[in-house]
Scaffold this motif. Structure first.
Motif, PDB file in Angstrom:
ATOM      1  N   GLY A   1       0.825  -1.205   0.000  1.00  0.00           N
ATOM      2  CA  GLY A   1       0.000   0.000   0.000  1.00  0.00           C
ATOM      3  C   GLY A   1       0.856   1.250   0.000  1.00  0.00           C
ATOM      4  N   GLY A   2       1.899   1.248   0.823  1.00  0.00           N
ATOM      5  CA  GLY A   2       2.794   2.394   0.906  1.00  0.00           C
ATOM      6  C   GLY A   2       3.521   2.638  -0.408  1.00  0.00           C
ATOM      7  N   VAL A   3       3.968   1.547  -1.040  1.00  0.00           N
ATOM      8  CA  VAL A   3       4.666   1.662  -2.321  1.00  0.00           C
ATOM      9  C   VAL A   3       3.746   2.291  -3.366  1.00  0.00           C
ATOM     10  CG1 VAL A   3       5.539   0.298  -4.257  1.00  0.00           C
ATOM     11  CG2 VAL A   3       6.320  -0.197  -1.942  1.00  0.00           C
ATOM     12  N   LEU A   4       2.517   1.779  -3.445  1.00  0.00           N
ATOM     13  CA  LEU A   4       1.571   2.302  -4.433  1.00  0.00           C
ATOM     14  C   LEU A   4       1.309   3.778  -4.200  1.00  0.00           C
ATOM     15  CD1 LEU A   4      -1.048  -0.548  -4.802  1.00  0.00           C
ATOM     16  CD2 LEU A   4       0.432   0.392  -6.572  1.00  0.00           C
ATOM     17  N   MET A   5       1.120   4.107  -2.899  1.00  0.00           N
ATOM     18  CA  MET A   5       0.809   5.489  -2.552  1.00  0.00           C
ATOM     19  C   MET A   5       1.988   6.393  -2.928  1.00  0.00           C
ATOM     20  SD  MET A   5      -1.744   6.963  -0.987  1.00  0.00           S
ATOM     21  CE  MET A   5      -2.083   8.598  -0.407  1.00  0.00           C
ATOM     22  N   ALA A   6       3.191   5.998  -2.517  1.00  0.00           N
ATOM     23  CA  ALA A   6       4.380   6.815  -2.778  1.00  0.00           C
ATOM     24  C   ALA A   6       4.585   6.966  -4.291  1.00  0.00           C
ATOM     25  CB  ALA A   6       5.610   6.174  -2.141  1.00  0.00           C
ATOM     26  N   PHE A   7       4.407   5.883  -5.024  1.00  0.00           N
ATOM     27  CA  PHE A   7       4.593   5.906  -6.468  1.00  0.00           C
ATOM     28  C   PHE A   7       3.619   6.893  -7.125  1.00  0.00           C
ATOM     29  CE2 PHE A   7       4.158   4.134 -10.775  1.00  0.00           C
ATOM     30  CZ  PHE A   7       5.491   4.024 -11.132  1.00  0.00           C
ATOM     31  N   THR A   8       2.357   6.834  -6.698  1.00  0.00           N
ATOM     32  CA  THR A   8       1.361   7.742  -7.280  1.00  0.00           C
ATOM     33  C   THR A   8       1.653   9.184  -6.910  1.00  0.00           C
ATOM     34  OG1 THR A   8      -0.123   6.007  -6.547  1.00  0.00           O
ATOM     35  CG2 THR A   8      -1.108   7.845  -7.702  1.00  0.00           C
ATOM     36  N   VAL A   9       1.969   9.406  -5.635  1.00  0.00           N
ATOM     37  CA  VAL A   9       2.235  10.779  -5.196  1.00  0.00           C
ATOM     38  C   VAL A   9       3.416  11.343  -5.995  1.00  0.00           C
ATOM     39  CG1 VAL A   9       3.009  12.206  -3.262  1.00  0.00           C
ATOM     40  CG2 VAL A   9       1.274  10.456  -2.894  1.00  0.00           C
ATOM     41  N   SER A  10       4.436  10.525  -6.206  1.00  0.00           N
ATOM     42  CA  SER A  10       5.610  10.969  -6.956  1.00  0.00           C
ATOM     43  C   SER A  10       5.251  11.271  -8.419  1.00  0.00           C
ATOM     44  CB  SER A  10       6.697   9.898  -6.887  1.00  0.00           C
ATOM     45  OG  SER A  10       7.727  10.201  -7.790  1.00  0.00           O
ATOM     46  N   LEU A  11       4.488  10.366  -9.025  1.00  0.00           N
ATOM     47  CA  LEU A  11       4.091  10.576 -10.425  1.00  0.00           C
ATOM     48  C   LEU A  11       3.299  11.865 -10.593  1.00  0.00           C
ATOM     49  CD1 LEU A  11       2.791   7.341 -12.155  1.00  0.00           C
ATOM     50  CD2 LEU A  11       4.816   8.675 -12.674  1.00  0.00           C
ATOM     51  N   ASP A  12       2.458  12.156  -9.581  1.00  0.00           N
ATOM     52  CA  ASP A  12       1.555  13.301  -9.687  1.00  0.00           C
ATOM     53  C   ASP A  12       2.181  14.602  -9.228  1.00  0.00           C
ATOM     54  OD1 ASP A  12      -0.465  11.894 -10.736  1.00  0.00           O
ATOM     55  OD2 ASP A  12      -1.789  11.953  -8.992  1.00  0.00           O
ATOM     56  N   ASP A  13       3.317  14.529  -8.543  1.00  0.00           N
ATOM     57  CA  ASP A  13       3.800  15.735  -7.894  1.00  0.00           C
ATOM     58  C   ASP A  13       4.191  16.804  -8.908  1.00  0.00           C
ATOM     59  OD1 ASP A  13       4.857  17.179  -5.426  1.00  0.00           O
ATOM     60  OD2 ASP A  13       6.502  17.295  -6.866  1.00  0.00           O
ATOM     61  N   PHE A  14       3.701  17.995  -8.635  1.00  0.00           N
ATOM     62  CA  PHE A  14       4.089  19.114  -9.475  1.00  0.00           C
ATOM     63  C   PHE A  14       4.962  20.119  -8.715  1.00  0.00           C
ATOM     64  CE2 PHE A  14       3.217  23.533 -10.695  1.00  0.00           C
ATOM     65  CZ  PHE A  14       3.865  23.535 -11.921  1.00  0.00           C
ATOM     66  N   ILE A  15       4.552  20.495  -7.513  1.00  0.00           N
ATOM     67  CA  ILE A  15       5.161  21.656  -6.878  1.00  0.00           C
ATOM     68  C   ILE A  15       6.629  21.438  -6.515  1.00  0.00           C
ATOM     69  CG2 ILE A  15       5.042  23.207  -4.883  1.00  0.00           C
ATOM     70  CD1 ILE A  15       2.007  22.928  -5.026  1.00  0.00           C
ATOM     71  N   VAL A  16       6.925  20.357  -5.786  1.00  0.00           N
ATOM     72  CA  VAL A  16       8.317  20.116  -5.400  1.00  0.00           C
ATOM     73  C   VAL A  16       9.177  19.943  -6.652  1.00  0.00           C
ATOM     74  CG1 VAL A  16       9.871  18.497  -4.243  1.00  0.00           C
ATOM     75  CG2 VAL A  16       7.763  19.219  -3.115  1.00  0.00           C
ATOM     76  N   THR A  17       8.612  19.229  -7.643  1.00  0.00           N
ATOM     77  CA  THR A  17       9.346  19.044  -8.903  1.00  0.00           C
ATOM     78  C   THR A  17       9.625  20.386  -9.569  1.00  0.00           C
ATOM     79  OG1 THR A  17       7.942  17.112  -9.130  1.00  0.00           O
ATOM     80  CG2 THR A  17       9.344  17.644 -10.992  1.00  0.00           C
ATOM     81  N   PHE A  18       8.621  21.241  -9.578  1.00  0.00           N
ATOM     82  CA  PHE A  18       8.700  22.561 -10.196  1.00  0.00           C
ATOM     83  C   PHE A  18       9.898  23.345  -9.663  1.00  0.00           C
ATOM     84  CE2 PHE A  18       6.991  27.044 -10.272  1.00  0.00           C
ATOM     85  CZ  PHE A  18       6.975  27.185 -11.652  1.00  0.00           C
ATOM     86  N   PHE A  19      10.148  23.227  -8.346  1.00  0.00           N
ATOM     87  CA  PHE A  19      11.236  23.989  -7.744  1.00  0.00           C
ATOM     88  C   PHE A  19      12.586  23.286  -7.849  1.00  0.00           C
ATOM     89  CE2 PHE A  19       7.652  26.089  -5.699  1.00  0.00           C
ATOM     90  CZ  PHE A  19       8.031  27.418  -5.777  1.00  0.00           C
ATOM     91  N   THR A  20      12.568  21.943  -7.953  1.00  0.00           N
ATOM     92  CA  THR A  20      13.855  21.229  -7.905  1.00  0.00           C
ATOM     93  C   THR A  20      14.329  20.733  -9.270  1.00  0.00           C
ATOM     94  OG1 THR A  20      12.620  19.247  -7.297  1.00  0.00           O
ATOM     95  CG2 THR A  20      13.679  20.456  -5.506  1.00  0.00           C
ATOM     96  N   ALA A  21      13.496  20.909 -10.319  1.00  0.00           N
ATOM     97  CA  ALA A  21      13.894  20.415 -11.637  1.00  0.00           C
ATOM     98  C   ALA A  21      14.767  21.435 -12.350  1.00  0.00           C
ATOM     99  CB  ALA A  21      12.652  20.119 -12.468  1.00  0.00           C
ATOM    100  N   GLY A  22      15.736  20.918 -13.087  1.00  0.00           N
ATOM    101  CA  GLY A  22      16.592  21.804 -13.878  1.00  0.00           C
ATOM    102  C   GLY A  22      16.288  21.610 -15.352  1.00  0.00           C
ATOM    103  N   PRO A  23      17.103  22.239 -16.200  1.00  0.00           N
ATOM    104  CA  PRO A  23      16.885  22.070 -17.631  1.00  0.00           C
ATOM    105  C   PRO A  23      17.057  20.601 -18.012  1.00  0.00           C
ATOM    106  CG  PRO A  23      18.874  23.375 -17.153  1.00  0.00           C
ATOM    107  CD  PRO A  23      18.211  23.132 -15.872  1.00  0.00           C
ATOM    108  N   GLY A  24      16.169  20.105 -18.868  1.00  0.00           N
ATOM    109  CA  GLY A  24      16.277  18.719 -19.312  1.00  0.00           C
ATOM    110  C   GLY A  24      15.695  17.709 -18.358  1.00  0.00           C
ATOM    111  N   SER A  25      15.199  18.160 -17.204  1.00  0.00           N
ATOM    112  CA  SER A  25      14.591  17.189 -16.285  1.00  0.00           C
ATOM    113  C   SER A  25      13.083  17.407 -16.177  1.00  0.00           C
ATOM    114  CB  SER A  25      15.258  17.253 -14.914  1.00  0.00           C
ATOM    115  OG  SER A  25      15.296  18.580 -14.446  1.00  0.00           O
ATOM    116  N   THR A  26      12.457  17.658 -17.310  1.00  0.00           N
ATOM    117  CA  THR A  26      11.007  17.856 -17.334  1.00  0.00           C
ATOM    118  C   THR A  26      10.298  16.526 -17.068  1.00  0.00           C
ATOM    119  OG1 THR A  26      11.248  19.611 -18.936  1.00  0.00           O
ATOM    120  CG2 THR A  26       9.084  18.606 -18.760  1.00  0.00           C
ATOM    121  N   THR A  27       9.406  16.550 -16.076  1.00  0.00           N
ATOM    122  CA  THR A  27       8.597  15.353 -15.822  1.00  0.00           C
ATOM    123  C   THR A  27       7.223  15.575 -16.435  1.00  0.00           C
ATOM    124  OG1 THR A  27       7.715  16.217 -13.759  1.00  0.00           O
ATOM    125  CG2 THR A  27       9.765  14.945 -13.623  1.00  0.00           C
TER     126      THR A  27
END
Lengths: 268, 258, 362
Positions: free
Chosen positions: B188-214
């Motif tokens: 359950g935890g794996v599924l939850m973490a995987f989905t949250v990661s796939l869906d995450d926008f905000i943290v990614t938005f601040f930590t992504a650099g050029p070429g690391s578009t998710t």
């Protein structure tokens, strides 16, 4: 414990950095000048920013109230349905939550924009003639926030109502209480922990929302989340952005502290 | 009583309509032939074809999957060990540590994003998929930990004691008794973490650099450049994928529950 | 005003496909302590919920104080229920619980306080007004629930398994206390229970239900001494049974022929034809045991062997093996001294009077 090390380095250290930098000053070219002052916190009192905090709080409060009004009847209905149906209903409430938040917000852009579905439907039945502008307004942000966080309200309410002894409600009814009195005098007081939990779970993400006001609100409906982003990435005033972030986090933590205080009181 | 029940049911159905109508509308209009209008102008699959030829989109999907898999692995190992460690040991200040580890669940996501951005810039690590993955693992550790810990708390401690009594070492008892019993929660935890990661926008938005578009970053930039039927088509696919993931997790729960 | 406090006319209630209450008609007199006795699933709890108004009957009519209750919600009915789980409001004090009904009816505060006090006095809970329910013992909670109903002076107090959650000793004390309180306040009580001793001890009249149907209604003595069916005989107290055929009827007596046993004389309900297949029912405490072959003054005598002796303190229970292998029970008061106590394996004579045995048609 490896988890503590990881969290220490990649969470607490960064948070500490935010706190430290919130007392520093902006460098000439956007970097950080290491001084100590309270200037950033004092700057936060600018009326321009005060309006943004006020809007954030008001929108988060309105979202919470609307979610409560929508969610309570729903949670009550689910909690009193036969067990099989409860599982089905809960699943139905959770599914949208597993759908990408951007997608769900985009759906409302599609519906609310001036030539969007909402307008098309209304004009085809002759209710409106000129384009109505709902998108890029506080109303649109409110709709988006309610839509995004309604499940957070329903689930704790459901848990509280499900635990509520049916016969206690019947006892109130038997003792001459009408529908409203049963609700006010018995159901609401006994489900208070669930109500508070639901309100916090909706209020906290709403007040710090970023995507919803960014996509549905436009320039006029900026919230704290957008302001922080703006200070960091556009103005590049990191110390000031840090001060605002810290104030926001403090607000949220105070809310949680209040919740735990109330909860332990109710649990006695 | 029946009147009240009927009223509650209507209100509940209205809520359900509110939750599902926007999603349904998106999916339906992904097949609409018109590029601009919200009026139905005939059935088409052209928007899906356009997506299929968008190479940047595939790169974004690849990035997202990579980040989700790696960050979920890190978060699972750390989260499970933290759950077991905190549940089994007692040390001064434990309550403070317990609370601190839950912090990512409650602090505003924007705050986490800027804190990580600041940190990486200060230690002069260039923003990339690595920084994104580290950020995701940070907010997913408590997600896994909370789910596993809830299950751990319900386990009868006598089970592990029985294993010890029957000659198992502490590690064997954990490996052969506790871990199998925890597996539904870990999944359950794996599924939850995987989905949250796939869906995450905000943290990614601040930590992504050029070429690391998710994928969410790609979706965001598409939305920002204006409403278009391609986004509807992409949304429809994402809705379908998340439904499939839910169905999968339900099936796994049922298999594990038996 | 009718003399009946409650009147049920041909009530039918279905739950899905099962018939919870099946054409039930009965009347409860004003000021009466009335019990509905039956096993779980007999429809007794459904009947109570219909009276309280939580459910509406599918057919038939309920009258309370002569007024039809059709469409009247629970909060407008002149009845109050003492719930099986007590259903005390956990967020209110004892006094708050008891005052609830009066507050809901808009009784002025100045009147509520003394009413609450006297209700709590009556159930001997004076001084515990400010406690909250979770701080009370089970027996005290039960009395709060009772006070909460009584304080409203309803036309009918409904009790759902009122003593079910209490331990044996407390249960017996409360049986007497409930009856005393009921006589004191003079309200009509309708009590639902599966516990036969409770029903017999407290009630003026008892109705026995099974499968949604009313089987028998009468005073505790009627129901115990003259059960109208095998079910009633078995459900209320333990019964020894023999199956046979009526050979001859003379007035209120008949002779029953049981295979392999001597003819038995018993009481017979009017209208039972000769030749009918019947069951003879006999209470274990009406059985006389002796080792003496020559003992006069009894109408029936059977031979048996002691199968087991169970020492219960106040009485001794014997399991008897009749000649045909059937097991009967006998209960003999433990008089102590040199009274004979039989041991397993001893041969005894089982004797009883014709009037003690009841013939039940099948």
């Amino acid at each position: 414990m490896p988890a503590l090390v990881w969290m220490g380095v990649f969470l607490f250290l960064p948070l500490l950095l935010v706190l430290v930098i919130s007392f520093a000053a902006r460098g000439t070219y956007g970097g950080v000048e290491w001084t100590f002052s309270l200037a950033n916190y004092l700057n936060m009192a600018d009326p321009l920013y005060l309006r943004i905090y006020a809007r954030s709080l008001a929108l988060a409060a309105a979202t919470t109230v609307v979610c409560l009004l929508l969610g309570f009847p729903l949670a009550y209905y689910i909690a009193r349905a036969p067990a099989r149906w409860q599982a089905v209903w809960l699943m139905l409430i959770i599914i949208p939550f597993w759908t990408n938040f951007l997608v769900r917000t985009y759906a409302w852009m599609f519906i609310l924009r001036s030539e969007g579905l909402f307008h098309t439907v209304l004009s085809s039945v002759g209710l409106v003639t000129s384009p109505i502008e709902i998108l890029y307004s506080d109303t649109a942000v409110l709709i988006g926030l309610v839509y995004g966080y309604l499940p957070f309200m329903v689930l704790p309410l459901y848990a509280a109502i499900e635990r509520l002894d049916r016969s206690v409600v019947e006892a109130a009814w038997d003792l001459y209480a009408s529908g409203w009195s049963v609700f006010w005098r018995v159901v609401l007081p006994l489900t208070k922990p669930g109500v508070i939990a639901g309100c916090l779970l909706v209020f906290i993400p709403s007040v710090g929302a970023f995507i919803t006001p960014d996509l549905l609100g436009g320039a006029r409906s900026m919230m704290v989340g957008n302001l922080i982003q703006h200070e960091y990435l556009v103005v590049r005033d990191w110390p000031f952005g840090s001060a605002i972030s810290f104030a926001l986090m403090a607000l949220v933590l105070v809310g949680i502290a209040v919740y735990f205080k109330v909860e332990t009181k109710v649990a006695v | 009583m029946t009147g009240q029940r009927r009223w509650l049911r209507s209100a509940s159905l209205a809520n359900l309509l509110f939750l599902y109508a926007p999603i349904a509308v998106l999916v339906v209009f992904s097949f609409n032939a018109s590029r601009l209008s919200a009026r139905w102008q005939g059935f088409t699959l052209q928007w899906y074809q356009m997506l299929a030829s968008d190479e940047a989109l595939f790169a974004a999907v690849q990035n997202s999957l990579l980040v989700a898999v790696v960050s979920t692995m890190i978060a699972t190992i750390l989260g499970v060990s933290a759950a077991v460690g905190l549940e089994r040991s007692h040390f001064p200040g434990q309550r403070l540590v317990d609370g601190a580890l839950l912090l990512p669940l409650v602090i505003p996501e924007v705050m986490m994003g800027v804190a990580l951005l600041l940190f990486f810039v200060m230690i002069q690590v260039p923003l990339s998929l690595v920084t994104v993955t580290i950020g995701h693992a940070a907010f997913n550790v408590p997600v896994v930990m909370v789910i596993v810990r809830a299950r751990l708390r319900k386990l009868d401690p006598a089970l592990e004691e029985a294993a010890r009594d029957l000659g198992a070492t502490a590690w064997q008892a954990f490996r052969r008794v506790t871990l199998p019993l925890l597996s539904p929660a870990i999944i359950g935890g794996v599924l939850m973490a995987f989905t949250v990661s796939l869906d995450d926008f905000i943290v990614t938005f601040f930590t992504a650099g050029p070429g690391s578009t998710t994928l969410p970053l790609k979706v965001y930039s598409m939305i920002k450049s204006g409403v278009s039927p391609e986004i509807n088509a992409l949304s429809a696919i994402l809705v379908l994928v998340s439904m499939a993931l839910i169905a999968l997790s339900l099936v796994m729960q049922r298999v594990n529950g038996k | 005003m009718s003399e009946h406090s409650v009147e049920l006319r041909e009530i039918v209630k279905r739950h899905g496909t099962t018939l919870a209450v099946d054409h039930l008609s009965l009347q409860v007199k004003r000021g009466e302590f009335f019990s509905i006795l039956g096993p779980s699933g007999s429809g007794k709890t459904s009947t109570l919920r219909l009276l309280a108004g939580f459910e509406e009957p599918d057919q038939g009519e309920i009258l309370i104080e002569g007024r039809s209750m059709r469409g009247v919600p629970p909060n407008l009915r002149p009845v109050n229920l003492v719930f099986q789980s007590y259903a005390l409001f956990p967020h209110l004090t004892v006094a708050g619980n008891v005052a609830f009904g009066l507050e809901m009816r808009g009784v002025p505060r100045a009147i509520i306080a003394p009413e609450v006090r006297s209700a709590l006095d009556m159930v001997r809970l004076a001084g515990k007004e400010e406690r909250i329910p979770s701080q009370l013992s089970g027996g005290e909670q039960q009395r709060v629930a009772l006070a909460r109903a009584l304080v409203n002076r309803p036309a009918v107090v409904l009790l759902d398994e009122p003593l079910g959650a209490l331990d044996q000793q407390l249960r017996q004390e409360m049986q007497l206390e409930l009856k005393t309180i009921q006589e004191q306040v003079g309200l009509t009580f309708i009590c639902v229970t599966h516990h036969q001793e409770e029903a017999l001890t407290m009630s003026d009249r008892v109705a026995v239900m099974n499968h949604g149907r009313l089987l028998q209604i009468g005073t505790p003595r009627d129901v115990y001494e003259s059960p109208s069916s095998e079910f009633v005989a078995a459900f209320i107290g333990v019964s020894n049974r023999l199956s046979g055929r009526i050979e001859m009827v003379t007035g209120t007596r008949c002779t029953v022929r049981v295979p392999d046993l001597p003819a038995i004389v018993a009481r017979v309900p009017p209208g039972t034809p000769e030749g009918a297949l019947v069951t003879l029912s006999l209470r274990p405490e009406r059985v006389h045991l002796s080792a003496d072959i020559k003992l006069d003054g009894f109408d029936n005598t059977l031979q048996a062997r002691i199968h087991k002796t169970i020492y219960n303190g106040n009485e001794i229970q014997y399991l008897l093996r009749l000649t045909d292998g059937l097991i009967w029970k006998a209960r003999v008061p433990n008089l102590g001294g040199d009274h004979k106590q039989f041991q397993a394996g001893e041969a005894v004579f089982v004797r009883w009077q014709a009037d003690e045995g009841v013939v039940l048609s099948e």
